[in-house]
Design an enzyme around this catalytic site. Sequence first.
Site, PDB file in Angstrom:
ATOM      1  N   LYS A 189       0.891  -1.173   0.000  1.00 33.81           N
ATOM      2  CA  LYS A 189       0.000   0.000   0.000  1.00 33.81           C
ATOM      3  C   LYS A 189       0.925   1.217   0.000  1.00 33.81           C
ATOM      4  O   LYS A 189       1.468   1.597   1.034  1.00 33.81           O
ATOM      5  CB  LYS A 189      -0.852  -0.029   1.278  1.00 33.81           C
ATOM      6  CG  LYS A 189      -2.169   0.647   1.190  1.00 33.81           C
ATOM      7  CD  LYS A 189      -2.155   2.084   0.765  1.00 33.81           C
ATOM      8  CE  LYS A 189      -1.697   3.041   1.851  1.00 33.81           C
ATOM      9  NZ  LYS A 189      -1.519   4.419   1.296  1.00 33.81           N
ATOM     10  N   GLY A 242       6.004   4.842   9.110  1.00 34.02           N
ATOM     11  CA  GLY A 242       5.136   6.014   9.032  1.00 34.02           C
ATOM     12  C   GLY A 242       5.030   6.667  10.398  1.00 34.02           C
ATOM     13  O   GLY A 242       5.914   6.522  11.246  1.00 34.02           O
ATOM     14  N   SER A 243       3.919   7.342  10.600  1.00 32.83           N
ATOM     15  CA  SER A 243       3.758   8.130  11.823  1.00 32.83           C
ATOM     16  C   SER A 243       3.264   7.275  12.991  1.00 32.83           C
ATOM     17  O   SER A 243       2.672   6.209  12.804  1.00 32.83           O
ATOM     18  CB  SER A 243       2.746   9.242  11.555  1.00 32.83           C
ATOM     19  OG  SER A 243       1.497   8.656  11.246  1.00 32.83           O
ATOM     20  N   GLY A 247       0.673   4.025  13.258  1.00 34.45           N
ATOM     21  CA  GLY A 247       1.238   2.812  13.859  1.00 34.45           C
ATOM     22  C   GLY A 247       0.318   2.251  14.946  1.00 34.45           C
ATOM     23  O   GLY A 247       0.060   1.046  15.023  1.00 34.45           O
ATOM     24  N   GLU A 265       8.068   1.034  12.209  1.00 36.63           N
ATOM     25  CA  GLU A 265       9.177   1.997  12.169  1.00 36.63           C
ATOM     26  C   GLU A 265       8.529   3.373  12.166  1.00 36.63           C
ATOM     27  O   GLU A 265       7.955   3.774  11.158  1.00 36.63           O
ATOM     28  CB  GLU A 265      10.006   1.828  10.888  1.00 36.63           C
ATOM     29  CG  GLU A 265      10.678   0.491  10.719  1.00 36.63           C
ATOM     30  CD  GLU A 265      11.840   0.309  11.685  1.00 36.63           C
ATOM     31  OE1 GLU A 265      12.272   1.291  12.306  1.00 36.63           O
ATOM     32  OE2 GLU A 265      12.285  -0.833  11.815  1.00 36.63           O
ATOM     33  N   CYS A 300      13.377  10.322   8.485  1.00 37.85           N
ATOM     34  CA  CYS A 300      12.963   9.858   9.819  1.00 37.85           C
ATOM     35  C   CYS A 300      14.069  10.036  10.845  1.00 37.85           C
ATOM     36  O   CYS A 300      13.814  10.336  12.001  1.00 37.85           O
ATOM     37  CB  CYS A 300      12.529   8.404   9.765  1.00 37.85           C
ATOM     38  SG  CYS A 300      13.799   7.331   9.102  1.00 37.85           S
ATOM     39  N   GLU A 399       7.701  15.674  16.576  1.00 35.69           N
ATOM     40  CA  GLU A 399       8.376  15.577  15.286  1.00 35.69           C
ATOM     41  C   GLU A 399       7.722  16.546  14.287  1.00 35.69           C
ATOM     42  O   GLU A 399       6.507  16.534  14.130  1.00 35.69           O
ATOM     43  CB  GLU A 399       8.231  14.147  14.760  1.00 35.69           C
ATOM     44  CG  GLU A 399       8.920  13.939  13.440  1.00 35.69           C
ATOM     45  CD  GLU A 399       8.689  12.539  12.877  1.00 35.69           C
ATOM     46  OE1 GLU A 399       7.539  12.062  12.905  1.00 35.69           O
ATOM     47  OE2 GLU A 399       9.667  11.923  12.427  1.00 35.69           O
TER      48      GLU A 399
HETATM   49  P1  NAD Z   1       1.666   8.391   7.758  1.00 37.77           P
HETATM   50  O1  NAD Z   1       1.674   7.563   8.994  1.00 37.77           O
HETATM   51  O2  NAD Z   1       0.666   9.459   7.624  1.00 37.77           O
HETATM   52  O3  NAD Z   1       1.482   7.463   6.491  1.00 37.77           O
HETATM   53  C1  NAD Z   1       2.276   6.326   6.305  1.00 37.77           C
HETATM   54  C2  NAD Z   1       1.516   5.324   5.462  1.00 37.77           C
HETATM   55  O4  NAD Z   1       0.385   4.891   6.200  1.00 37.77           O
HETATM   56  C3  NAD Z   1       0.997   5.888   4.145  1.00 37.77           C
HETATM   57  O5  NAD Z   1       1.125   4.908   3.142  1.00 37.77           O
HETATM   58  C4  NAD Z   1      -0.457   6.146   4.453  1.00 37.77           C
HETATM   59  O6  NAD Z   1      -1.273   6.095   3.321  1.00 37.77           O
HETATM   60  C5  NAD Z   1      -0.775   5.005   5.395  1.00 37.77           C
HETATM   61  N1  NAD Z   1      -1.951   5.242   6.250  1.00 37.77           N
HETATM   62  C6  NAD Z   1      -2.521   6.423   6.577  1.00 37.77           C
HETATM   63  N2  NAD Z   1      -3.600   6.212   7.363  1.00 37.77           N
HETATM   64  C7  NAD Z   1      -3.711   4.881   7.533  1.00 37.77           C
HETATM   65  C8  NAD Z   1      -4.612   4.039   8.254  1.00 37.77           C
HETATM   66  N3  NAD Z   1      -5.642   4.542   8.943  1.00 37.77           N
HETATM   67  N4  NAD Z   1      -4.401   2.703   8.228  1.00 37.77           N
HETATM   68  C9  NAD Z   1      -3.352   2.172   7.551  1.00 37.77           C
HETATM   69  N5  NAD Z   1      -2.486   2.915   6.832  1.00 37.77           N
HETATM   70  C10 NAD Z   1      -2.659   4.250   6.824  1.00 37.77           C
HETATM   71  O7  NAD Z   1       3.161   8.940   7.610  1.00 37.77           O
HETATM   72  P2  NAD Z   1       3.744   9.856   6.471  1.00 37.77           P
HETATM   73  O8  NAD Z   1       3.245  11.236   6.710  1.00 37.77           O
HETATM   74  O9  NAD Z   1       3.535   9.228   5.146  1.00 37.77           O
HETATM   75  O10 NAD Z   1       5.311   9.740   6.796  1.00 37.77           O
HETATM   76  C11 NAD Z   1       5.914  10.502   7.786  1.00 37.77           C
HETATM   77  C12 NAD Z   1       6.135   9.676   9.028  1.00 37.77           C
HETATM   78  O11 NAD Z   1       6.887   8.505   8.731  1.00 37.77           O
HETATM   79  C13 NAD Z   1       6.974  10.431  10.027  1.00 37.77           C
HETATM   80  O12 NAD Z   1       6.460  10.246  11.311  1.00 37.77           O
HETATM   81  C14 NAD Z   1       8.334   9.791   9.895  1.00 37.77           C
HETATM   82  O13 NAD Z   1       9.188   9.924  11.001  1.00 37.77           O
HETATM   83  C15 NAD Z   1       7.987   8.385   9.629  1.00 37.77           C
HETATM   84  N6  NAD Z   1       9.129   7.671   9.021  1.00 37.77           N
HETATM   85  C16 NAD Z   1       9.802   6.759   9.788  1.00 37.77           C
HETATM   86  C17 NAD Z   1      10.902   6.083   9.256  1.00 37.77           C
HETATM   87  C18 NAD Z   1      11.664   5.036  10.048  1.00 37.77           C
HETATM   88  O14 NAD Z   1      12.441   4.283   9.454  1.00 37.77           O
HETATM   89  N7  NAD Z   1      11.474   4.934  11.327  1.00 37.77           N
HETATM   90  C19 NAD Z   1      11.289   6.347   7.950  1.00 37.77           C
HETATM   91  C20 NAD Z   1      10.586   7.302   7.214  1.00 37.77           C
HETATM   92  C21 NAD Z   1       9.490   7.948   7.767  1.00 37.77           C
END
Ligand code: NAD
Length: 495
Positions: A189, A242-243, A247, A265, A300, A399
């Site tokens: 996804k 992601g965020s 998570g 992550e 990240c 963040e």
């Molecule tokens: P996000 O959590 O908004 O989205 C991440 C993914 O989750 C996207 O594909 C999104 O479509 C999906 N998503 C959104 N809502 C969802 C739901 N209800 N159920 C399942 N999936 C859903 O994050 P973002 O804004 O795309 O990315 C930024 C975040 O990612 C920051 O917090 C950043 O620190 C983190 N990040 C972490 C790492 C790491 O390795 N730890 C690396 C890169 C980014």
Amino acid sequence: MISQNAIETLRKTEIGAQGLFIDGVQVEATSGASLPVTSPIDGRPFASIADGNAADIDRAVKSARKAFEKGSWSRATPAFRKKVLTKFADLVEKHADELAVLGVRDNGTEIGMAYKAEPLSAAGTIRYYAEAIDKVYGEIAPTAENVLGLIHKEPLGVVGVIVPWNFPLMIGAWKIAPALAAGNCVVVKPPEIASLTLLRLAELASEAGLPAGVLNVVTGLGAVTGEALGLHMDVDAIAFTGSGPVGRRLLEYSARSNLKRVFLELGGKSPNIVFADAPDLKQAAVVSANGIFRNSGQVCVAGSRLLVQSAVYDRFMDELLSATMRLKVGDPLDLTSDVGAVSSAEQLDKNLGFVARATEEGARLVTGGQRMLTETGGSYMAPTIFENVMQDMQLAREEVFGPVLGVMRFETEEEAVRLANSTVYGLASAVWTANLSTAHRMVRAINAGVVHVNTYGGADITVPLGGVKQSGFGRDKSLHALEKYLELKTAWIAL
Ligand code: NAD
């Protein structure tokens, strides 16, 4: 490295309407709906993606399960999987120019960084796990004479992969490659604002000989497709970057559905700590500026909290300011730009909200804090530094995921450790010191998945990446990541 001429040709490529990638072919979304893809370079739409929904996720999971049961991938010899994945890595490398420019048009990362971090890094990751998989053995347990205890390693089944928009190919490959190498079938996804490179990646996998259904990609909104994947009863694991809030949702989805395993992550608020005896303050300042401002801070592990020992504070801040002023913010497809566009207009607004709140709370703006290049129609932000940041301010705790640095002073090593560990996150960190003992004490004392010493960022596929505390759990990269995608099974045989 890609040439400016090649970039200029590729930047004009027509992309058009993209379908979902299910069962080895592009298909329309069940609803027939699509979402526009807007480039943060100029704010203009240049493609569209299929707006998938729960029915599409179900189609993709069914295709993945069917492929898994069929066994032409899951039960194929590791040597076969290695051959296909090696070819896949070669194809990704061969198409590096195309993938890099496509990704930059989608998410705005400066091309110099994107080229290495996206296609080249993804190709390297796929090759690494391809080469690793025929070196993974089961075990024979040290049991009594009259029994034989065998420990088999088996793929989990269907793995869901959900990734963010900052480096979708690189982060996607960290999950897709070990999952596939281990024999799993995968449903990806992609992030809704940067889906294009992952769709192309699936086509290249198919061209390399990956059987239909082994790798599927369903685009669409996270709250719809991501949720459907998280709640699906026939998905065995979700690998997520992601965020934090999303998570948490994935853990809830797992609890409400089939208790699928979830690897997270998440974000960070990583401390970058400069001691007075840092070997080269000027170099530390240049690397620290890059460590927060490259890719507009959308990294990240970005060193977003800078802690500087008082004795060198003024000198270091002068160096940091001049290193920051030298960074050229501009068209991410121009090879001379050091910092490209913020991924979307919404993300830029969010960043400016953090700037306003930091000012209200009494932090001092040293530089930046505003939009740039508005005449382009794109989303650009000046690298921003605040000093006099206090522990209770939003900027010290949350963040931003943008080009905003908060600076604090410290006097002693104990105070540096206390400040470093005083957030809910624990992803990355750095320590700058010429004293080996200080460096090793800090490596032990800092609560984070990664501690850099006399550098910031930089690593390769051989070392794990991941966080502690609310930065998540489970590690991407290295041989340790393979274990996440393998299940242990015991055979207990009476002799
Ligand atoms: P996000 O959590 O908004 O989205 C991440 C993914 O989750 C996207 O594909 C999104 O479509 C999906 N998503 C959104 N809502 C969802 C739901 N209800 N159920 C399942 N999936 C859903 O994050 P973002 O804004 O795309 O990315 C930024 C975040 O990612 C920051 O917090 C950043 O620190 C983190 N990040 C972490 C790492 C790491 O390795 N730890 C690396 C890169 C980014």
